[in-house]
Design a protein around this motif. Sequence first.
Motif, short mmCIF file in Angstrom:
data_model
loop_
_atom_site.label_atom_id
_atom_site.label_comp_id
_atom_site.label_asym_id
_atom_site.label_seq_id
_atom_site.Cartn_x
_atom_site.Cartn_y
_atom_site.Cartn_z
N VAL A 190 51.13 -5.78 -17.03
CA VAL A 190 50.12 -6.73 -16.58
C VAL A 190 48.75 -6.30 -17.10
N PHE A 191 47.95 -7.28 -17.54
CA PHE A 191 46.57 -7.04 -17.96
C PHE A 191 45.69 -8.06 -17.26
N VAL A 192 44.69 -7.57 -16.50
CA VAL A 192 43.81 -8.45 -15.74
C VAL A 192 42.72 -9.00 -16.64
N LEU A 193 42.58 -10.33 -16.62
CA LEU A 193 41.58 -11.01 -17.43
C LEU A 193 40.28 -11.28 -16.67
N SER A 194 40.40 -11.78 -15.44
CA SER A 194 39.19 -12.16 -14.69
C SER A 194 39.44 -12.11 -13.20
N GLY A 195 38.34 -12.06 -12.45
CA GLY A 195 38.42 -12.04 -11.00
C GLY A 195 38.76 -10.66 -10.48
N LYS A 196 38.94 -10.60 -9.17
CA LYS A 196 39.31 -9.36 -8.51
C LYS A 196 40.60 -9.59 -7.75
N GLY A 197 41.49 -8.62 -7.83
CA GLY A 197 42.76 -8.76 -7.15
C GLY A 197 43.19 -7.46 -6.52
N LYS A 198 44.30 -7.54 -5.81
CA LYS A 198 44.94 -6.37 -5.23
C LYS A 198 46.39 -6.36 -5.68
N VAL A 199 46.84 -5.19 -6.10
CA VAL A 199 48.24 -4.99 -6.42
C VAL A 199 48.85 -4.31 -5.20
N LYS A 200 49.76 -5.00 -4.56
CA LYS A 200 50.38 -4.47 -3.34
C LYS A 200 51.72 -3.83 -3.68
N ARG A 201 52.00 -2.72 -3.03
CA ARG A 201 53.27 -2.03 -3.19
C ARG A 201 53.68 -1.50 -1.82
N LYS A 202 54.85 -0.93 -1.75
CA LYS A 202 55.42 -0.48 -0.48
C LYS A 202 54.49 0.48 0.26
N ASP A 203 53.80 1.37 -0.48
CA ASP A 203 52.99 2.40 0.17
C ASP A 203 51.49 2.13 0.12
N GLY A 204 51.08 0.90 -0.13
CA GLY A 204 49.65 0.60 -0.13
C GLY A 204 49.28 -0.47 -1.13
N GLU A 205 48.00 -0.46 -1.49
CA GLU A 205 47.50 -1.43 -2.45
C GLU A 205 46.35 -0.83 -3.23
N THR A 206 46.12 -1.39 -4.43
CA THR A 206 45.05 -0.93 -5.30
C THR A 206 44.28 -2.15 -5.79
N GLU A 207 42.96 -2.07 -5.75
CA GLU A 207 42.14 -3.16 -6.27
C GLU A 207 42.09 -3.07 -7.79
N VAL A 208 42.09 -4.23 -8.43
CA VAL A 208 42.02 -4.32 -9.89
C VAL A 208 41.02 -5.40 -10.27
N GLY A 209 40.50 -5.30 -11.49
CA GLY A 209 39.56 -6.28 -12.00
C GLY A 209 39.70 -6.40 -13.50
N PRO A 210 38.81 -7.15 -14.14
CA PRO A 210 38.91 -7.37 -15.58
C PRO A 210 39.03 -6.06 -16.36
#
Length: 117
Positions: free
Chosen positions: A61-81
């Motif tokens: 996955v490669f983030v192009l725009s905006g802000k998101g969260k990648v959720k997984r079993k043990d938490g989440e990580t914020e991602v951006g462009p």
Amino acid sequence: MHVAGWKDVEGMAVTEAGADGVTIRVLMGENVGAPNFTLRHFEVAPGGHTPFHAHAWEHEVFVLSGKGKVKRKDGETEVGPGSFVFVPRDEEHAFANASSETFSFLCAIPATKVCLR
């Protein structure tokens, strides 16, 4: 060779259970005769998310725009462009919009797999 613009590909709403506000465009795959990989473009509306799911193939996955969260079993990580994410096979995951703007990313999978329709 196939050359096109991403906006020339019709976006389709992701209707899989657990998805909300997600549009997918299959940029390259069977539609252009690509034998090994499928490249998809996702747009996630504010408040939207993909389902929390797992499958037997990896994602790149490669983030192009905006802000998101990648959720997984043990938490989440914020991602951006410019962020990139490798999701190994069989790992539960979801992507969610973390802002008031559209969150968009590219996602590559093996050509023979179908994920999020």
